[in-house]
Design a protein around this motif. Structure first.
Motif, PDB file in Angstrom:
ATOM      1  N   ARG A  55       0.832  -1.212   0.000  1.00  0.00           N
ATOM      2  CA  ARG A  55       0.000   0.000   0.000  1.00  0.00           C
ATOM      3  C   ARG A  55       0.864   1.259   0.000  1.00  0.00           C
ATOM      4  O   ARG A  55       0.609   2.199  -0.746  1.00  0.00           O
ATOM      5  CB  ARG A  55      -0.933   0.007   1.208  1.00  0.00           C
ATOM      6  N   GLY A  58       2.243   2.113  -3.316  1.00  0.00           N
ATOM      7  CA  GLY A  58       1.299   2.380  -4.395  1.00  0.00           C
ATOM      8  C   GLY A  58       0.829   1.145  -5.129  1.00  0.00           C
ATOM      9  O   GLY A  58       0.320   1.231  -6.244  1.00  0.00           O
ATOM     10  N   VAL A  59       0.978  -0.022  -4.502  1.00  0.00           N
ATOM     11  CA  VAL A  59       0.517  -1.282  -5.074  1.00  0.00           C
ATOM     12  C   VAL A  59      -0.505  -1.851  -4.088  1.00  0.00           C
ATOM     13  O   VAL A  59      -0.148  -2.477  -3.105  1.00  0.00           O
ATOM     14  CB  VAL A  59       1.680  -2.269  -5.281  1.00  0.00           C
ATOM     15  N   SER A  60      -1.774  -1.605  -4.357  1.00  0.00           N
ATOM     16  CA  SER A  60      -2.802  -1.884  -3.359  1.00  0.00           C
ATOM     17  C   SER A  60      -3.608  -3.142  -3.646  1.00  0.00           C
ATOM     18  O   SER A  60      -4.072  -3.344  -4.761  1.00  0.00           O
ATOM     19  CB  SER A  60      -3.768  -0.701  -3.286  1.00  0.00           C
ATOM     20  N   ARG A  77      -3.337  -3.625  -7.548  1.00  0.00           N
ATOM     21  CA  ARG A  77      -3.420  -2.555  -8.540  1.00  0.00           C
ATOM     22  C   ARG A  77      -2.212  -1.656  -8.308  1.00  0.00           C
ATOM     23  O   ARG A  77      -2.070  -1.068  -7.246  1.00  0.00           O
ATOM     24  CB  ARG A  77      -4.718  -1.776  -8.384  1.00  0.00           C
ATOM     25  N   ALA A  78      -1.364  -1.582  -9.314  1.00  0.00           N
ATOM     26  CA  ALA A  78      -0.157  -0.765  -9.229  1.00  0.00           C
ATOM     27  C   ALA A  78      -0.406   0.577  -9.901  1.00  0.00           C
ATOM     28  O   ALA A  78      -0.910   0.629 -11.023  1.00  0.00           O
ATOM     29  CB  ALA A  78       1.011  -1.475  -9.899  1.00  0.00           C
ATOM     30  N   THR A  79      -0.052   1.639  -9.218  1.00  0.00           N
ATOM     31  CA  THR A  79      -0.203   2.979  -9.753  1.00  0.00           C
ATOM     32  C   THR A  79       1.173   3.509 -10.122  1.00  0.00           C
ATOM     33  O   THR A  79       2.054   3.618  -9.269  1.00  0.00           O
ATOM     34  CB  THR A  79      -0.861   3.902  -8.710  1.00  0.00           C
ATOM     35  N   VAL A  83      -0.997   5.890 -14.778  1.00  0.00           N
ATOM     36  CA  VAL A  83      -1.371   4.555 -15.242  1.00  0.00           C
ATOM     37  C   VAL A  83      -1.658   3.636 -14.052  1.00  0.00           C
ATOM     38  O   VAL A  83      -0.889   3.587 -13.094  1.00  0.00           O
ATOM     39  CB  VAL A  83      -0.240   3.948 -16.110  1.00  0.00           C
ATOM     40  N   VAL A  84      -2.776   2.897 -14.134  1.00  0.00           N
ATOM     41  CA  VAL A  84      -3.109   1.893 -13.130  1.00  0.00           C
ATOM     42  C   VAL A  84      -3.057   0.533 -13.820  1.00  0.00           C
ATOM     43  O   VAL A  84      -3.696   0.326 -14.848  1.00  0.00           O
ATOM     44  CB  VAL A  84      -4.505   2.139 -12.519  1.00  0.00           C
ATOM     45  N   ARG A  86      -3.377  -3.697 -13.470  1.00  0.00           N
ATOM     46  CA  ARG A  86      -3.907  -4.831 -12.711  1.00  0.00           C
ATOM     47  C   ARG A  86      -2.797  -5.870 -12.574  1.00  0.00           C
ATOM     48  O   ARG A  86      -2.132  -6.213 -13.555  1.00  0.00           O
ATOM     49  CB  ARG A  86      -5.099  -5.421 -13.459  1.00  0.00           C
TER      50      ARG A  86
END
Length: 168
Positions: A55, A58-60, A77-79, A83-84, A86
């Motif tokens: 988290r 940025g990988v939630s 979900r990596a931000t 760009v997001v 999966r």
């Protein structure tokens, strides 16, 4: 939650927790000293196994995702900037020793890469606490092969975020 249609995308399950990563993949192995003391080890290892490390980087995981456990499928979900991405993975191994804790997860069908990544917190005889991240991967889809240099740069950026996420 495991879905029957999703399978691991590589055969070397558990290899990210070994000293020698498998041939035919891009390798990463990084360590960061987090500090000293058993309390820091306990906090840091809990942050890893309860997805807090992810988290903060940025990988939630989806809300309500339980702590890492062998066989757990997790949809991350990596931000990366705007760009997001999966990131479907399965926890393939749990490390739960007195002086080492963490886990390894592998890529599932639908992931842009094929491979595995391990996140392990350790404490040594001098009470030094470290985070080690080991990974092996290769492109798993046409667009990740086409954009391999960008994918490697993104992987390095996320790894840097992981390494700095537990520095307290």
């Amino acid at each position: 939650m495991r879905r029957a249609s999703r399978a691991l995308t590589y055969p070397e399950v558990g290899a990210s927790l070994t000293d020698e990563l498998p041939a035919g993949y891009h390798h990463q192995r990084h360590r960061a000293v987090l500090g000293t003391g058993r309390a820091l080890f306990e906090r840091s290892s809990a942050a890893v196994t309860r997805w807090e490390l992810h988290r903060r980087a940025g990988v939630s995981p989806a809300p309500g995702t339980p702590p890492a456990a062998t066989g757990l499928d997790v949809d991350l979900r990596a931000t990366l900037g705007p760009v997001v991405v999966r990131v479907p993975c399965r926890v393939v191994a749990l490390v739960d020793d007195p002086d080492r804790r963490g886990f390894a997860y592998g890529t599932l069908t639908g992931h842009a890469e094929c491979g595995e990544e391990a996140f392990v917190v350790s404490i040594d005889a001098q009470d030094v606490v470290r985070l080690e991240i080991a990974a092996f991967s290769r492109p798993g889809r046409w667009y990740s092969r086409l954009g391999a240099p960008l994918a490697r740069a993104a992987q390095r950026a996320v790894t840097r975020r992981y390494l700095s996420a537990l520095v307290m």
